[in-house]
Design an enzyme around this catalytic site. Sequence first.
Site, mmCIF file in Angstrom:
data_model
loop_
_atom_site.group_PDB
_atom_site.id
_atom_site.type_symbol
_atom_site.label_atom_id
_atom_site.label_comp_id
_atom_site.label_asym_id
_atom_site.label_seq_id
_atom_site.Cartn_x
_atom_site.Cartn_y
_atom_site.Cartn_z
ATOM 1 N N CYS A 168 -40.968 -4.153 -62.249
ATOM 2 C CA CYS A 168 -40.600 -5.362 -61.524
ATOM 3 C C CYS A 168 -41.177 -5.254 -60.116
ATOM 4 O O CYS A 168 -40.799 -4.342 -59.371
ATOM 5 C CB CYS A 168 -39.077 -5.506 -61.487
ATOM 6 N N GLY A 169 -42.091 -6.167 -59.808
ATOM 7 C CA GLY A 169 -42.765 -6.110 -58.512
ATOM 8 C C GLY A 169 -41.835 -6.441 -57.364
ATOM 9 O O GLY A 169 -41.737 -5.688 -56.391
ATOM 10 N N CYS A 222 -43.334 -13.257 -58.189
ATOM 11 C CA CYS A 222 -43.331 -12.373 -59.365
ATOM 12 C C CYS A 222 -44.477 -11.356 -59.306
ATOM 13 O O CYS A 222 -45.635 -11.688 -59.632
ATOM 14 C CB CYS A 222 -43.403 -13.184 -60.664
ATOM 15 N N GLY A 223 -44.133 -10.142 -58.940
ATOM 16 C CA GLY A 223 -45.164 -9.101 -58.773
ATOM 17 C C GLY A 223 -45.900 -8.786 -60.064
ATOM 18 O O GLY A 223 -47.136 -8.662 -60.066
HETATM 19 O O1 PYC Z 1 -41.527 -9.428 -59.459
HETATM 20 O O2 PYC Z 1 -42.316 -8.484 -61.271
HETATM 21 C C1 PYC Z 1 -41.498 -9.191 -60.694
HETATM 22 C C2 PYC Z 1 -40.406 -9.792 -61.484
HETATM 23 C C3 PYC Z 1 -40.213 -9.726 -62.830
HETATM 24 C C4 PYC Z 1 -39.056 -10.441 -63.111
HETATM 25 C C5 PYC Z 1 -38.568 -10.930 -61.936
HETATM 26 N N1 PYC Z 1 -39.410 -10.526 -60.935
#
Ligand code: PYC
Length: 309
Positions: free
Chosen positions: A85-86, A235-236
Amino acid sequence: MRVIDSHTGGEPTRVILEGGPDLGAGSLGERCALFARQFDRFRTMSVREPRCSDATVGALLCEPSDPTCSVGVIFFNTSGYLGMCGHGTIGLAVTLAFLGRLQPGAHRFETPVGVVKVNLLNANEAQIENVESYRYRKSVSVDAPGLGMVTGDIAWGGNWFFLIDGGPTALTLSNVPELTRASMKIRHALNEAGVTGEGGAEVDHIEFFEKSAGSDADSRNFVLCPGGAYDRSPCGTGASAKLACLAADGKLAPGEVWIQESIVGSRFVTSYRNGDAGRIIPTITGSAYICGETQLIFQDGDPFRFGIS
Ligand code: PYC
């Protein structure tokens, strides 16, 4: 259970500091499997209502098994476990800085899907080098009821994504209910049609993207997370999947900056370097802020002690 809450670009992260399950000393992948098999109630009680909500990603802080890492972490949400999860990694770095446990500079965090490099830039900003990311399939079409044929790419950025150029409506906050309904239909259609990531993995994140109107960001996205909430951050792992598609199409060169904006207007500054076999190694920079430090209480007799399912 002692937790610290933060948000990264609006997306909440809840780090469990104390009171989580004892998962032993296996690899992070083995410990994540044990968590799911035997201790899943710790997940539901910490992130489900009434103590939390669908939007939050939980992060269980663990001792790393890799001696080169300073931190181990397992991410999860109201519906299950996340490979990586980023936004959560940035939130965790800022949480550890807040606690005085992480100093500015380079660190390595161990996750169930690999090691992530974290450069803590200051008390609220971190840059992460994500796991290797790649496009698995280009231009896959599915028939989603009420939407017709929808075409997108399947890519890995630490989680599996179906990335669609343009949403069924403009990517604005006021359209979140419609975007959520449409992305759920698409996810259901992918599952029904047996369309998966590599090795049969479920594609559980749906990402619409478009050019940001009236902004200098390169792209704005809407990301449906596995539990049904949308990602308030850019969303990383989704941005990593997007970079992998751009790289595969020759639309973004290594080192070139790509500014990814979320549906709420928060931003990650991203780029990539080449990895092995046509894969890429994405870099994501973002900010997080601490929102609370809480002792969660689970009283005997509470019918929703383990969360509302
Ligand atoms: O930032 O990778 C992310 C992420 C995945 C689900 C929610 N945020």
